[in-house]
Design an enzyme around this catalytic site. Sequence first.
Site, PDB file in Angstrom:
ATOM      1  N   ASN A 139      -1.477 -10.866   8.362  1.00  0.00           N
ATOM      2  CA  ASN A 139      -2.401 -10.120   8.264  1.00  0.00           C
ATOM      3  C   ASN A 139      -3.692 -10.223   8.066  1.00  0.00           C
ATOM      4  OD1 ASN A 139      -3.513  -6.747   8.898  1.00  0.00           O
ATOM      5  ND2 ASN A 139      -3.680  -6.748   6.753  1.00  0.00           N
ATOM      6  N   GLU A 140      -5.231 -10.288   8.653  1.00  0.00           N
ATOM      7  CA  GLU A 140      -6.606 -10.787   8.320  1.00  0.00           C
ATOM      8  C   GLU A 140      -6.796 -11.932   7.187  1.00  0.00           C
ATOM      9  OE1 GLU A 140      -8.262  -7.163   6.997  1.00  0.00           O
ATOM     10  OE2 GLU A 140      -7.555  -6.204   8.372  1.00  0.00           O
TER      11      GLU A 140
ATOM     12  N   GLU B 190      -5.283  -2.465  13.770  1.00  0.00           N
ATOM     13  CA  GLU B 190      -5.490  -1.547  12.892  1.00  0.00           C
ATOM     14  C   GLU B 190      -7.270  -0.707  13.742  1.00  0.00           C
ATOM     15  OE1 GLU B 190      -6.210  -2.700   8.973  1.00  0.00           O
ATOM     16  OE2 GLU B 190      -4.335  -3.610   8.483  1.00  0.00           O
TER      17      GLU B 190
ATOM     18  N   TRP C  37      -4.586   2.993  11.457  1.00  0.00           N
ATOM     19  CA  TRP C  37      -4.839   3.150  10.545  1.00  0.00           C
ATOM     20  C   TRP C  37      -5.956   4.326   9.804  1.00  0.00           C
ATOM     21  CZ3 TRP C  37      -2.161  -0.448   7.579  1.00  0.00           C
ATOM     22  CH2 TRP C  37      -2.710  -0.815   6.127  1.00  0.00           C
TER      23      TRP C  37
ATOM     24  N   GLN D  21       0.497  -0.828  -0.361  1.00  0.00           N
ATOM     25  CA  GLN D  21       0.142   0.235  -0.073  1.00  0.00           C
ATOM     26  C   GLN D  21       0.566   0.730   0.107  1.00  0.00           C
ATOM     27  OE1 GLN D  21      -2.671  -1.876   3.403  1.00  0.00           O
ATOM     28  NE2 GLN D  21      -4.182  -0.455   2.315  1.00  0.00           N
TER      29      GLN D  21
ATOM     30  N   GLU E 156      -5.853   1.642  -1.158  1.00  0.00           N
ATOM     31  CA  GLU E 156      -6.591   0.902  -0.911  1.00  0.00           C
ATOM     32  C   GLU E 156      -7.581   0.129  -1.740  1.00  0.00           C
ATOM     33  OE1 GLU E 156      -7.468   0.534   2.503  1.00  0.00           O
ATOM     34  OE2 GLU E 156      -9.315  -0.276   1.629  1.00  0.00           O
ATOM     35  N   TRP E 157      -6.178  -0.966  -1.849  1.00  0.00           N
ATOM     36  CA  TRP E 157      -6.534  -1.689  -2.810  1.00  0.00           C
ATOM     37  C   TRP E 157      -7.543  -2.139  -3.688  1.00  0.00           C
ATOM     38  CZ3 TRP E 157      -2.945  -5.085  -1.068  1.00  0.00           C
ATOM     39  CH2 TRP E 157      -2.595  -5.029   0.116  1.00  0.00           C
TER      40      TRP E 157
ATOM     41  N   HIS F 137       0.711  -9.060   4.475  1.00  0.00           N
ATOM     42  CA  HIS F 137       0.491  -8.605   4.344  1.00  0.00           C
ATOM     43  C   HIS F 137      -0.282  -8.507   2.686  1.00  0.00           C
ATOM     44  CE1 HIS F 137      -2.038  -4.551   6.249  1.00  0.00           C
ATOM     45  NE2 HIS F 137      -2.764  -5.100   5.287  1.00  0.00           N
TER      46      HIS F 137
END
Length: 550
Positions: free
Chosen positions: A205-206, A418, A462, A58, A469-470, A160
């Site tokens: 991450n996630e 986050e 965050w 990012q 942003e993806w 990530h």
Amino acid sequence: MLPKMLILVTLMLLPVVSNADDPYYVYPDVFNDPERDAFLFGTFPEGFIWSSATSSYQIEGGYDADGKGYNIWDTFANTPGNIANNDTGNIACDSYNKWEEDVRIIKELDLEYYRFSLSWSRILPDGTADNVNQAGIDYYNNLIDGLLADGITPMVTLYHWDLPQDLQDDYGGWLNETIIYDFGEYARVCYENFGDRVKLWLTLNEPWIIAQLGYGCGGFAPGVCADGTGSYVAAHNLIKSHAKAWHIYDDDFRATQAGRVGITLNSDWMEPYNRSLETDLNAAERAQQFHLGWFGHPIFVDGDYPEVMREMIDYSSEVQGYNESRLPTFTALEKEYILGSSDFFGLNHYTTGYASKPDEWVISDNPSYYNDYAVDFWKDPEWPSSGSDWLKSVPWGIRRLLEWIKDEYGDPEIYVTENGFSTKDIDDLNDPDRIDYYQSYIDEVLKAIEMDGVNVKAYTAWSLMDNFEWAAGYTERFGMHHVDFDDDDRPRTQKDSSLFYATVKANNGFPKPTEEPITEEPAVAGSSHLGLTITCFLPFVNFCLRKFIL
Ligand SMILES: *[C@@H]1O[C@H](CO)[C@@H](O)[C@H](O)[C@H]1NC(C)=O
Ligand SMILES: *[C@@H]1O[C@H](CO)[C@@H](O)[C@H](O)[C@H]1NC(C)=O
Ligand SMILES: *[C@@H]1O[C@H](CO)[C@@H](O)[C@H](O)[C@H]1NC(C)=O
Ligand SMILES: *[C@@H]1O[C@H](CO)[C@@H](O)[C@H](O)[C@H]1NC(C)=O
């Protein structure tokens, strides 16, 4: 650095506090239940960690610099049609070249922690530990040393979402269990090279996002559409990979490096729509188990998936004519290996929705994760909006989720890794909605600690700055600093929210107006704002910022 004037503004004469016992509400029009929503003054426990976060894809750019290999987000974003405006992270915030700027803006806010991630393919261009790219190691050594020199503790995420493309091409990435070995060896390279200075690690991450959005047709890289089949396989390999990375640290590094390794999971809070209906209570619990429990239950409860996932997916698979469940199984040895493989509970949380039981559960012909758990889930249109469709500001949700985690997972230490708010007003440095969000969410974390006894150790905003942003590209901004993506220099400029957050950190929370706050000064960049710092008593800092700093 020029000495800066510090002025204390006490706004106790404002009508709103004419009676100190009156509850104060952050969202008076929407959330005004005095039991639930009244503002709590108070400070966080001593040693509480205040951090802000970013991730490699990012912010870094430098997508083909100095021997870096391509990763799945390089490929995905450079394929037209995948990302809003066909944006890419090829340059992003250019942190590959401008990492010193990043250190500077963290230092200016006097934040003592920084969470960032390592780009696997910058360190290992083809994903395997057979080829180490020294320039990648050097980049992170410089960043880590730069942070430490300024008294900033690194909190480092190994993964990530930017998987080396070769591992996707060679064997399907997270769909193939070969990844467990490769991820473990990647982790080992990172511990070996950085573990003398990095003491706080996050493995994945996630993983929910990786499995469901990456491999379940959710519009994220690598863009594989295997909802309800591949997404479960990916999750299975993610859980085992995480455990592998934790055990490698535990076996080979913990004794000498003495750090901590955990996983960070994401979840909305699932609020039962009607708490007097058993069916809605069950639906919300089921949804929570399918989201957080998918990963949390194996690692923190008993080494295995939540029972409700096992039952519903087994049943649904059978009805659909599968000869075995679409949800894979762990062996007894694997369960033992997975259970307890996290030194703390990392949580990424943004928003809340209502959950209720649908009228009936019609099993779909095609496999589907959402069909498997049969919950109606939606966000109230009345709740405050953000720059992202999925993100409604519902502060009380984080408190309920934290309490759920405490009860479900045996009162672990929780690191909020986050939490944050997006806007579409991309050039506005005045961001009151983000301030409202931080103020109210952080206050709910304080309530969780003070009133519910939840063991929260850290809060991470965050994000440090606007970034890629993806799938939304640069159309949605989460930054406390504005980044000008039209300028080759990618200048970072403080938004009001960064000063607000620095003030909360300096005060270690929200001291009561009658108490003397710590008047430690959050420095202000010389450029865009007046060189004048005003520490205000919360919750009126918001007002102070607008009135005096701008
Ligand atoms: C993205 O690229 C595709 C293919 O070149 C093109 O059809 C589309 O119009 C582009 N979208 C934007 C917003 O530029
Ligand atoms: C996983 O990858 C290995 C080689 O890396 C390959 O031999 C094997 O067939 C793959 N398994 C599956 C299920 O694709
Ligand atoms: C919630 O359920 C109870 C019990 O069935 C019912 O009386 C009440 O009207 C419901 N409330 C809402 C908002 O639907
Ligand atoms: C189950 O079905 C899969 C294909 O869907 C097949 O590859 C596998 O051999 C079958 N297993 C059994 C035990 O029949």
